[in-house]
Design a protein around this motif. Structure first.
Motif, PDB file in Angstrom:
ATOM      1  N   ASN A  80       0.850  -1.191   0.000  1.00  0.00           N
ATOM      2  CA  ASN A  80       0.000   0.000   0.000  1.00  0.00           C
ATOM      3  C   ASN A  80       0.884   1.238   0.000  1.00  0.00           C
ATOM      4  N   LEU A  81       1.234   1.692  -1.189  1.00  0.00           N
ATOM      5  CA  LEU A  81       2.107   2.852  -1.347  1.00  0.00           C
ATOM      6  C   LEU A  81       1.464   3.847  -2.307  1.00  0.00           C
ATOM      7  N   LYS A  82       1.735   5.106  -2.089  1.00  0.00           N
ATOM      8  CA  LYS A  82       1.186   6.149  -2.961  1.00  0.00           C
ATOM      9  C   LYS A  82       2.283   6.733  -3.838  1.00  0.00           C
ATOM     10  N   GLY A  83       1.872   7.610  -4.761  1.00  0.00           N
ATOM     11  CA  GLY A  83       2.838   8.271  -5.632  1.00  0.00           C
ATOM     12  C   GLY A  83       3.162   7.440  -6.856  1.00  0.00           C
ATOM     13  N   GLN A  84       4.291   7.760  -7.487  1.00  0.00           N
ATOM     14  CA  GLN A  84       4.758   7.004  -8.637  1.00  0.00           C
ATOM     15  C   GLN A  84       5.635   5.860  -8.140  1.00  0.00           C
ATOM     16  N   LEU A  85       5.336   4.651  -8.584  1.00  0.00           N
ATOM     17  CA  LEU A  85       6.060   3.467  -8.129  1.00  0.00           C
ATOM     18  C   LEU A  85       6.784   2.846  -9.319  1.00  0.00           C
ATOM     19  N   ILE A  86       8.098   2.838  -9.238  1.00  0.00           N
ATOM     20  CA  ILE A  86       8.925   2.336 -10.342  1.00  0.00           C
ATOM     21  C   ILE A  86       9.559   1.022  -9.900  1.00  0.00           C
ATOM     22  N   VAL A  87       9.176  -0.062 -10.590  1.00  0.00           N
ATOM     23  CA  VAL A  87       9.702  -1.390 -10.275  1.00  0.00           C
ATOM     24  C   VAL A  87      10.732  -1.769 -11.330  1.00  0.00           C
ATOM     25  N   THR A  88      11.937  -2.067 -10.896  1.00  0.00           N
ATOM     26  CA  THR A  88      13.022  -2.373 -11.842  1.00  0.00           C
ATOM     27  C   THR A  88      13.610  -3.750 -11.577  1.00  0.00           C
ATOM     28  N   ARG A  89      14.252  -4.276 -12.621  1.00  0.00           N
ATOM     29  CA  ARG A  89      15.035  -5.506 -12.526  1.00  0.00           C
ATOM     30  C   ARG A  89      16.499  -5.158 -12.773  1.00  0.00           C
TER      31      ARG A  89
END
Length: 327
Positions: free
Chosen positions: A95-104
């Protein structure tokens, strides 16, 4: 449907108690408040996923377990385990707000807030993959050969989720059950009875959280804890016992506000209390009033004279706290 419900963890209870009773000048005060806020946000996210399965009506039987802590080749904590006749699913909620950037490569999650602040976290995708593998190993030891898949569910509907590549295991809450149904393929590997047996094995293998010494972790000593009975109306900690009831300057009166104080003491300092420690923690002077309050709480007494102790695990106290919505 055989379920393991979400429970309020002892760790959360201690942190919540510290958020109310730690003196504001303590170096860990702000950290405790931030920790509680983070835990509240996480609990909301997990609750939203748990609620989703109360409206899940597939054509096959299933079991859903929440907050499972197992000993595999190492310890593993899993937010949700969905058991179907075809496969199991490990579901981690964030449960997080804002822009969420998931990387490998590197595996990480970067949160970008409205003010531009960037916060890096361990990758929830890598975490869910690892948890699925650890659950798979546990199943193998138990004699099961059944696939385990995983999902990361972002529960805040306002979050903007960005991935550097296609990540089908990352979903929003409202799409989770549809994505699960898409992955239900192949033949059934568990009968209805076997499905329940596995759910019961997981439940019985769940390791209850053992409260560690949180006060030591945050370098908190007894003198750093605000003593007294807290008013449930204005939340001030310093109610006074007058004419057989607790009274606050805000005008609120109660006959059993001490029950929450006893629960706070139990969470912070242990399961037993003496008359002297009771007077110190409730901020009262009369030993006979302290004795009467302990007796009214239904606390079991052991020992005699100055060695008398009371157990703070009274069922009467717990029932009263639950009735008032305190626990």
């Amino acid at each position: 449907m055989n379920t393991k419900k979400r429970e309020t963890s002892p760790y959360y209870q201690v942190i919540e108690t510290l958020s109310r009773r730690l003196i504001p000048t303590h170096p860990s005060y702000s950290l405790i408040q931030r920790t509680l806020a983070k835990m509240d946000a996480g609990n909301w996210g997990e609750d939203s996923v748990a609620h989703l399965f109360t409206y899940f009506y597939p054509t096959f039987p299933f079991n859903i377990l929440h907050d499972v802590f197992l000993k595999s080749t190492t310890y593993v904590q899993i937010d949700h385990i969905l058991i179907t006749p075809f496969k199991l699913f490990v579901i981690e909620s964030k449960n997080l707000k804002g822009q969420l950037i998931v990387t490998r490569h590197p595996d990480q999650l970067v949160q970008v807030l409205e003010d531009g602040k960037r916060i890096a976290y361990d990758s929830p995708l890598a975490q869910s993959e690892r948890n699925a593998e650890l659950l798979n190993r546990w199943l193998t030891v138990q004699g099961y050969n059944i696939p385990v898949e995983h999902f990361v569910v972002f529960t805040n509907p306002t979050a903007e989720i960005n991935t550097m590549q296609s990540e089908p295991s990352i979903v929003r809450t409202k799409f989770l059950t549809n994505e699960i149904l898409k992955r239900i393929t192949g033949k059934k590997l568990l009968t209805f009875t076997e499905l329940d047996v596995l759910a019961n094995k997981l439940r019985s293998s769940h390791i209850s959280y053992q409260k560690n010494n949180i006060l030591e972790k945050y370098q908190i000593r007894p003198e750093h804890i605000v003593k007294g009975v807290q008013c449930s109306n204005c939340h001030r900690i310093r109610m006074e016992w007058k004419t057989c009831k607790w009274q606050c300057n805000c005008g609120y009166k109660s006959k059993d506000s001490h029950l929450q104080a006893f629960e706070d003491y139990r969470l912070l300092f242990g399961e037993t209390i003496t008359n002297k420690l009771c007077r110190e923690f409730l901020a009262i002077e009369d030993r006979y009033i302290a004795k009467r309050l302990l007796q009214l709480g239904g606390y079991q007494k052991s020992g005699t004279k100055r060695h008398t102790k009371y157990s703070l695990t009274s069922e009467k106290n717990i029932i009263q706290l639950q009735k008032e919505g305190i626990r």
